[in-house]
Design a protein around this motif. Structure first.
Motif, mmCIF file in Angstrom:
data_model
loop_
_atom_site.group_PDB
_atom_site.id
_atom_site.type_symbol
_atom_site.label_atom_id
_atom_site.label_comp_id
_atom_site.label_asym_id
_atom_site.label_seq_id
_atom_site.Cartn_x
_atom_site.Cartn_y
_atom_site.Cartn_z
ATOM 1 N N ILE A 1 0.869 -1.175 0.000
ATOM 2 C CA ILE A 1 0.000 0.000 0.000
ATOM 3 C C ILE A 1 0.907 1.227 0.000
ATOM 4 O O ILE A 1 1.476 1.601 1.028
ATOM 5 C CB ILE A 1 -0.944 0.002 1.219
ATOM 6 C CG1 ILE A 1 -1.787 -1.276 1.237
ATOM 7 C CG2 ILE A 1 -1.840 1.233 1.198
ATOM 8 C CD1 ILE A 1 -2.664 -1.425 2.463
ATOM 9 N N TRP A 2 1.084 1.823 -1.152
ATOM 10 C CA TRP A 2 2.131 2.842 -1.318
ATOM 11 C C TRP A 2 1.915 4.056 -0.425
ATOM 12 O O TRP A 2 2.872 4.673 0.048
ATOM 13 C CB TRP A 2 2.266 3.250 -2.777
ATOM 14 C CG TRP A 2 1.064 3.956 -3.370
ATOM 15 C CD1 TRP A 2 0.065 3.386 -4.092
ATOM 16 C CD2 TRP A 2 0.774 5.360 -3.301
ATOM 17 N NE1 TRP A 2 -0.849 4.344 -4.468
ATOM 18 C CE2 TRP A 2 -0.441 5.558 -4.005
ATOM 19 C CE3 TRP A 2 1.403 6.459 -2.726
ATOM 20 C CZ2 TRP A 2 -1.029 6.823 -4.135
ATOM 21 C CZ3 TRP A 2 0.821 7.714 -2.843
ATOM 22 C CH2 TRP A 2 -0.374 7.891 -3.552
ATOM 23 N N GLN A 3 0.643 4.403 -0.175
ATOM 24 C CA GLN A 3 0.373 5.560 0.678
ATOM 25 C C GLN A 3 0.963 5.368 2.075
ATOM 26 O O GLN A 3 1.445 6.315 2.696
ATOM 27 C CB GLN A 3 -1.138 5.803 0.792
ATOM 28 C CG GLN A 3 -1.819 6.145 -0.511
ATOM 29 C CD GLN A 3 -2.356 4.914 -1.232
ATOM 30 O OE1 GLN A 3 -1.853 3.803 -1.060
ATOM 31 N NE2 GLN A 3 -3.388 5.112 -2.029
ATOM 32 N N ILE A 4 0.922 4.133 2.560
ATOM 33 C CA ILE A 4 1.467 3.817 3.885
ATOM 34 C C ILE A 4 2.984 3.741 3.829
ATOM 35 O O ILE A 4 3.686 4.313 4.677
ATOM 36 C CB ILE A 4 0.869 2.489 4.406
ATOM 37 C CG1 ILE A 4 -0.628 2.661 4.672
ATOM 38 C CG2 ILE A 4 1.600 2.032 5.666
ATOM 39 C CD1 ILE A 4 -1.338 1.396 5.079
ATOM 40 N N GLU A 5 3.508 3.044 2.843
ATOM 41 C CA GLU A 5 4.955 2.857 2.778
ATOM 42 C C GLU A 5 5.692 4.185 2.574
ATOM 43 O O GLU A 5 6.792 4.379 3.090
ATOM 44 C CB GLU A 5 5.313 1.868 1.664
ATOM 45 C CG GLU A 5 4.739 0.467 1.849
ATOM 46 C CD GLU A 5 5.118 -0.186 3.169
ATOM 47 O OE1 GLU A 5 6.206 0.105 3.678
ATOM 48 O OE2 GLU A 5 4.319 -0.971 3.681
ATOM 49 N N LYS A 6 5.080 5.098 1.834
ATOM 50 C CA LYS A 6 5.735 6.394 1.588
ATOM 51 C C LYS A 6 5.978 7.151 2.891
ATOM 52 O O LYS A 6 7.044 7.736 3.089
ATOM 53 C CB LYS A 6 4.871 7.235 0.654
ATOM 54 C CG LYS A 6 4.886 6.771 -0.795
ATOM 55 C CD LYS A 6 5.877 7.566 -1.624
ATOM 56 C CE LYS A 6 5.708 7.276 -3.096
ATOM 57 N NZ LYS A 6 6.559 8.145 -3.935
#
Length: 201
Positions: free
Chosen positions: A121-126
């Protein structure tokens, strides 16, 4: 009087979501002085609008959270502190302990913790990326600063795999408690209160 208990939200989190305010009120009713601070966060919807390839967190980072924590330190009983932290906040707390060897935790209750990348989940990983534990993390020093550590994890967390929380626990020699069907221990999973945690406080 300095605060004896500190409750920390996670990424994209706020102080009035999940079970945080409920727990603060429960602890205060028992006579404890509790701090529930808001840390800098980014906006999930704005991240989506900008998109994966362009979005760069402007508010949440390890450095911004550490700077915010410095402002809290004078109000905390750092020789006998209980910390209750959710999601990315336990990992943040490990960074705090390494940077402040004199801080001693009476108890650390870490809910759905992890040490590094937990999914796609890119929003979290960012927003989490700057928090990831480096290879040279001194876990033994951290463990020595915590008198009693407990990790709570679920068997159906959609964000943090159980094995990630168990790895976190093993690194700091924490007791582990599995709570079935608790999801990510958030409002989405029905966790506007968290009565199971009270017995350990």
């Amino acid at each position: 009087m300095k605060h004896s208990h500190l409750i920390l939200h996670g990424s994209y989190g706020t102080t009035d979501e999940n079970w945080f305010t409920w727990l603060k009120l429960q602890l205060e009713a028992a006579g404890h002085s509790v701090l529930l601070p808001q840390f800098p966060i980014d906006d999930w919807d704005q991240a989506n609008q900008v998109g994966k390839d362009i979005f760069v967190p402007k508010n949440q980072s390890l450095s911004s959270w550490l700077a915010a924590f410095e402002g809290l330190l004078p109000s905390l009983d750092t020789s006998n502190l209980t910390v209750i932290a959710h999601s990315s906040a336990p990992l943040f707390m490990l960074h705090v302990l390494l940077g402040h060897p004199a801080v001693q935790l009476r108890k650390a209750l870490f809910v759905a913790p992890f040490l590094g990348k937990i999914g796609d989940i890119w929003q979290i990983e960012k927003v989490n990326q700057s928090f990831y534990a480096p290879q040279e993390f001194n876990f033994e020093q951290i463990a020595a600063q915590i008198k009693e550590a407990i990790v709570f994890y679920s068997d159906n967390d959609p964000y943090v795999p159980a094995e990630a929380s168990l790895q976190f626990a093993s690194k700091i020699h924490a007791k582990t408690i599995e709570i079935s069907a608790a999801g990510h221990f958030n409002t989405e999973a029905g966790y506007t209160s968290f009565p199971q945690i009270l017995k350990y406080l």
